[in-house]
Design an enzyme around this catalytic site. Structure first.
Site, PDB file in Angstrom:
ATOM      1  N   TYR A  97       0.862   0.269  16.069  1.00  3.98           N
ATOM      2  CA  TYR A  97       2.503   0.624  16.400  1.00  3.98           C
ATOM      3  C   TYR A  97       2.430   1.408  17.763  1.00  3.98           C
ATOM      4  O   TYR A  97       1.413   2.381  17.921  1.00  3.98           O
ATOM      5  CB  TYR A  97       3.014   1.422  15.229  1.00  3.98           C
ATOM      6  CG  TYR A  97       3.106   0.691  14.026  1.00  3.98           C
ATOM      7  CD1 TYR A  97       4.134   0.012  13.579  1.00  3.98           C
ATOM      8  CD2 TYR A  97       2.132   0.461  12.942  1.00  3.98           C
ATOM      9  CE1 TYR A  97       4.389  -0.764  12.577  1.00  3.98           C
ATOM     10  CE2 TYR A  97       2.186  -0.151  11.877  1.00  3.98           C
ATOM     11  CZ  TYR A  97       3.492  -0.893  11.516  1.00  3.98           C
ATOM     12  OH  TYR A  97       3.541  -1.452  10.387  1.00  3.98           O
ATOM     13  N   ASP A 157       0.702  -1.167  -0.042  1.00  5.24           N
ATOM     14  CA  ASP A 157      -0.057  -0.033   0.055  1.00  5.24           C
ATOM     15  C   ASP A 157       0.877   1.191  -0.021  1.00  5.24           C
ATOM     16  O   ASP A 157       0.279   2.487   0.138  1.00  5.24           O
ATOM     17  CB  ASP A 157      -0.996  -0.003   1.124  1.00  5.24           C
ATOM     18  CG  ASP A 157       0.048  -0.139   2.617  1.00  5.24           C
ATOM     19  OD1 ASP A 157       0.770  -0.805   2.630  1.00  5.24           O
ATOM     20  OD2 ASP A 157      -0.365   0.841   3.502  1.00  5.24           O
ATOM     21  N   LYS A 186      -0.553  -6.685  13.787  1.00 10.41           N
ATOM     22  CA  LYS A 186       0.792  -6.385  13.286  1.00 10.41           C
ATOM     23  C   LYS A 186       1.260  -5.153  14.207  1.00 10.41           C
ATOM     24  O   LYS A 186       0.739  -4.345  14.301  1.00 10.41           O
ATOM     25  CB  LYS A 186       0.770  -5.881  11.754  1.00 10.41           C
ATOM     26  CG  LYS A 186       1.920  -5.144  11.265  1.00 10.41           C
ATOM     27  CD  LYS A 186       1.839  -4.866   9.699  1.00 10.41           C
ATOM     28  CE  LYS A 186       3.147  -4.401   9.161  1.00 10.41           C
ATOM     29  NZ  LYS A 186       3.062  -3.873   7.880  1.00 10.41           N
TER      30      LYS A 186
END
Length: 263
Positions: free
Chosen positions: A143, A24, A173
């Site tokens: 994150y 992406d 993730k």
């Protein structure tokens, strides 16, 4: 877990292990190396063993003919490197849009610890609710990022992955803490499958060593972009990473599986 959700998770993984190649980056960085002829790159990484590829929905028609029956994940927020703040990820589509694009799952990026965290929490919660109604898995890219946040601190990463679970994600993730022992503290923070981001490109050995360390820390796999799609041999490095993720190979064995002389 519904039958549809389970079936779609199977399409983006192999035996509950994940090798996802996100591409992406075109929305973030433009048509960088590896993404100009994205068709060939997709063919290469999926031929090398990637379970799924990930793009924004506008690229879907370029993905499907080239993914060799691998899974497809549509990413639903983004920003650019030339905009005012790359951390300010904005919604780019809905779960229904992703279904229309032929997605097996959706993904969403959240920067835990940034000034944009509150809005991104709301957006991710809305997405997981919509996706649940459709039986569509959600990969949360959670994150630890923001002022004063150590992006490799296992406690901060553990908080990020737990937030993803609390908001209803199915896979998460996050960044890598640097070694297997510390990353085990991250994976212990959630019952979700945890995959690591690839980060900046390193040598082939550094890439494979990172994957090996994460798997030793109970990761469920990787979601690795530039280290794979910008490699001189995307198929070969995908094969090497796949050997670790899917075959539990050691570093030297995996490098040999990828066809790299230096092993």
């Amino acid at each position: 877990m519904t039958a549809g959700l389970s079936a779609r998770l199977d399409r983006i993984s192999t035996n509950d292990r994940y090798l996802i190649v996100p591409m992406d980056h075109g929305i973030t960085m433009g048509a960088v190396e590896g993404l100009v002829d994205i068709e060939s790159t997709i063919d290469g990484v999926t031929s090398g063993g990637a379970d799924a590829v990930l793009t924004q929905r506008g690229i879907a028609e370029r993905v499907h003919p080239n993914k060799n029956d691998a899974g497809y994940i549509v990413h639903l927020n983004g920003s650019t490197t030339i905009g005012p703040d790359e951390s300010d990820k904005r919604v780019t589509g809905t779960a229904a849009d992703a279904v229309r694009a032929g997605a097996d799952a959706v993904s969403f990026h959240i920067n835990v610890g940034s000034e944009y965290e509150p809005n991104q929490i709301e957006d991710l919660a809305e997405l997981t609710a919509d996706a649940e109604r459709l039986g569509l898995p959600v990969l949360a890219m959670a994150y630890a990022r923001g002022p004063g946040v150590d992006e490799s601190d296992p406690e901060a990463l553990g908080h990020a992955v737990r937030l993803a679970e609390e908001l209803g994600a199915d896979v998460v993730k996050t960044g890598y803490s640097g070694d297997g022992d510390s990353f085990a503290r991250v994976t212990e923070s959630t019952r979700l499958p945890v995959v690591i981001a690839g980060g900046s490109k390193g040598t082939d050995r550094e890439t494979v060593e990172m994957v090996r360390g994460a798997m030793d820390g109970a990761a469920a796999g990787v979601s690795m972009g530039r280290s794979i799609f910008q490699h001189d041999d995307p198929e070969g490095i995908a094969r090497a990473v796949s050997a670790v993720v899917h075959d539990d190979a050691g570093v030297d064995e995996a490098l040999r599986a990828g066809g790299f002389v230096e092993a």
